[in-house]
Design an enzyme around this catalytic site. Structure first.
Site, mmCIF file in Angstrom:
data_model
loop_
_atom_site.group_PDB
_atom_site.id
_atom_site.type_symbol
_atom_site.label_atom_id
_atom_site.label_comp_id
_atom_site.label_asym_id
_atom_site.label_seq_id
_atom_site.Cartn_x
_atom_site.Cartn_y
_atom_site.Cartn_z
ATOM 1 N N CYS A 191 0.787 -1.234 -0.135
ATOM 2 C CA CYS A 191 0.029 0.411 -0.154
ATOM 3 C C CYS A 191 0.957 1.002 0.071
ATOM 4 O O CYS A 191 0.229 2.752 -0.268
ATOM 5 C CB CYS A 191 -1.114 0.002 1.125
ATOM 6 S SG CYS A 191 -0.367 0.425 3.064
ATOM 7 N N HIS A 236 -2.096 0.948 7.399
ATOM 8 C CA HIS A 236 -2.725 0.770 5.383
ATOM 9 C C HIS A 236 -3.056 1.905 5.285
ATOM 10 O O HIS A 236 -3.204 3.164 6.048
ATOM 11 C CB HIS A 236 -3.894 -0.055 5.723
ATOM 12 C CG HIS A 236 -3.866 -0.528 4.294
ATOM 13 N ND1 HIS A 236 -3.280 -1.338 3.728
ATOM 14 C CD2 HIS A 236 -5.638 0.092 3.807
ATOM 15 C CE1 HIS A 236 -4.517 -0.650 2.545
ATOM 16 N NE2 HIS A 236 -5.507 -0.627 2.514
ATOM 17 N N HIS A 248 -6.448 1.160 -3.589
ATOM 18 C CA HIS A 248 -4.481 0.515 -2.910
ATOM 19 C C HIS A 248 -4.825 -0.879 -3.236
ATOM 20 O O HIS A 248 -5.067 -1.531 -3.675
ATOM 21 C CB HIS A 248 -5.703 0.336 -1.089
ATOM 22 C CG HIS A 248 -6.938 -0.148 -0.839
ATOM 23 N ND1 HIS A 248 -7.257 -0.448 -0.268
ATOM 24 C CD2 HIS A 248 -7.960 -0.666 -1.534
ATOM 25 C CE1 HIS A 248 -7.935 -1.065 -0.230
ATOM 26 N NE2 HIS A 248 -8.473 -1.476 -0.722
#
Length: 282
Positions: A191, A236, A248
């Site tokens: 990510c 994240h 993502h």
């Protein structure tokens, strides 16, 4: 004294440390970094000189580093792009030879000569940096040629001084790229690697890990989200493609994917709770 310094961004060990840290850390010796350049398509950077250790990040061919130590086949380095410190095989670095171009598509092939029918010798990721010395044409296909005679498609390259206009558009080129923990390339990406690499292609230096990235830019509210904003969870990060769509690299699909933002918040929430922050970086 050293406990306050992040080992990911500062090169220090009990026996050796970056000379710029003198007075901040204790070490037997302090040395200046020796410039070097990544010479393989993708070099994994690890927290220890051990191939069994997981990777922290990856460096791409043509990126430069500062080398503080070479021992037992490993080099201890600091990346110039984002300051990340770690270990990689010594065979993955060589003298600096200033690149002229970089790859602008998610993946491209390096051929032994300007001929696409020849077996390719490597796969190059977006962001890879090459020194081009000439051009060639074969059956109407145009190539950039390297000093050793190898070649890449001209349309897959851009002069290194030029940047892509839109970092979100750069990120969308990675759709369906496999998720890879620590990955930072078109063959596998995580990510924060996606966010960093896309921004790099748009001319913006950006930190590597989510906790570092979450400190950049301006805090905004959930209601203010628009294209290009970042959404953070613990561990994240995602990019808003528009006010309703999250882009993502994620462990749910194991790819870079588009997802309705509200649906993503609900899905992620059961394990990672609600987003921890929203940032506008541009």
């Amino acid at each position: 004294m050293t406990s306050t310094l992040d080992r990911r961004l500062h090169a220090f060990r009990p026996d050796l440390a970056d000379v710029t840290l003198q007075g901040q850390v204790e070490a037997e010796r302090f040395v200046s970094g020796e410039p070097a350049q990544i010479t393989v398509p993708i070099a994994a950077l690890r927290p220890a000189p051990d191939p069994a250790r997981g990777i922290d990040t990856e460096l791409l061919i043509g990126e430069t580093v500062q080398v503080f130590d070479r021992a037992n086949g490993w080099a201890w380095v600091k990346a110039d792009e984002d300051g990340y410190v770690g270990y990689l095989p010594e065979t993955h670095i060589g003298p600096v030879d200033a690149p002229t171009h970089r790859i602008i598509v998610p993946r491209s092939f390096l051929y032994p000569e300007p001929e696409l029918r020849k077996p390719h010798v490597a796969v190059l990721s977006m962001g890879s940096r090459l020194k081009i010395v000439g051009k060639a044409e074969t059956r109407g296909n145009h190539y950039h040629v390297l000093a050793d005679g190898m070649a890449v498609m001209s349309s897959h390259c851009q002069p290194i001084a030029e940047d892509l206009d839109d970092y979100v558009a750069a990120a969308t080129r990675f759709i369906e790229t496999p998720y890879l923990w620590g990955g930072r390339s078109g063959t596998g990406i995580d990510c924060s690697g996606l966010t960093q690499l896309a921004l790099m292609m748009a001319g913006r230096k950006f930190p590597r890990d989510t906790d570092m990235q979450a400190k950049v830019g301006t805090a905004i509210t959930r209601e203010d989200l628009r294209r290009g904003d970042l959404v953070f969870w613990k561990g994240h990060v995602g990019i808003m493609e528009d006010a309703e769509t999250l882009l993502h690299a994620n462990g749910h699909t194991m790819t870079v994917a588009r997802e309705n933002f509200e649906a993503a918040v609900k899905r992620i929430g059961w394990l990672y709770e609600q987003p921890t922050g929203y940032r506008r970086i541009l």
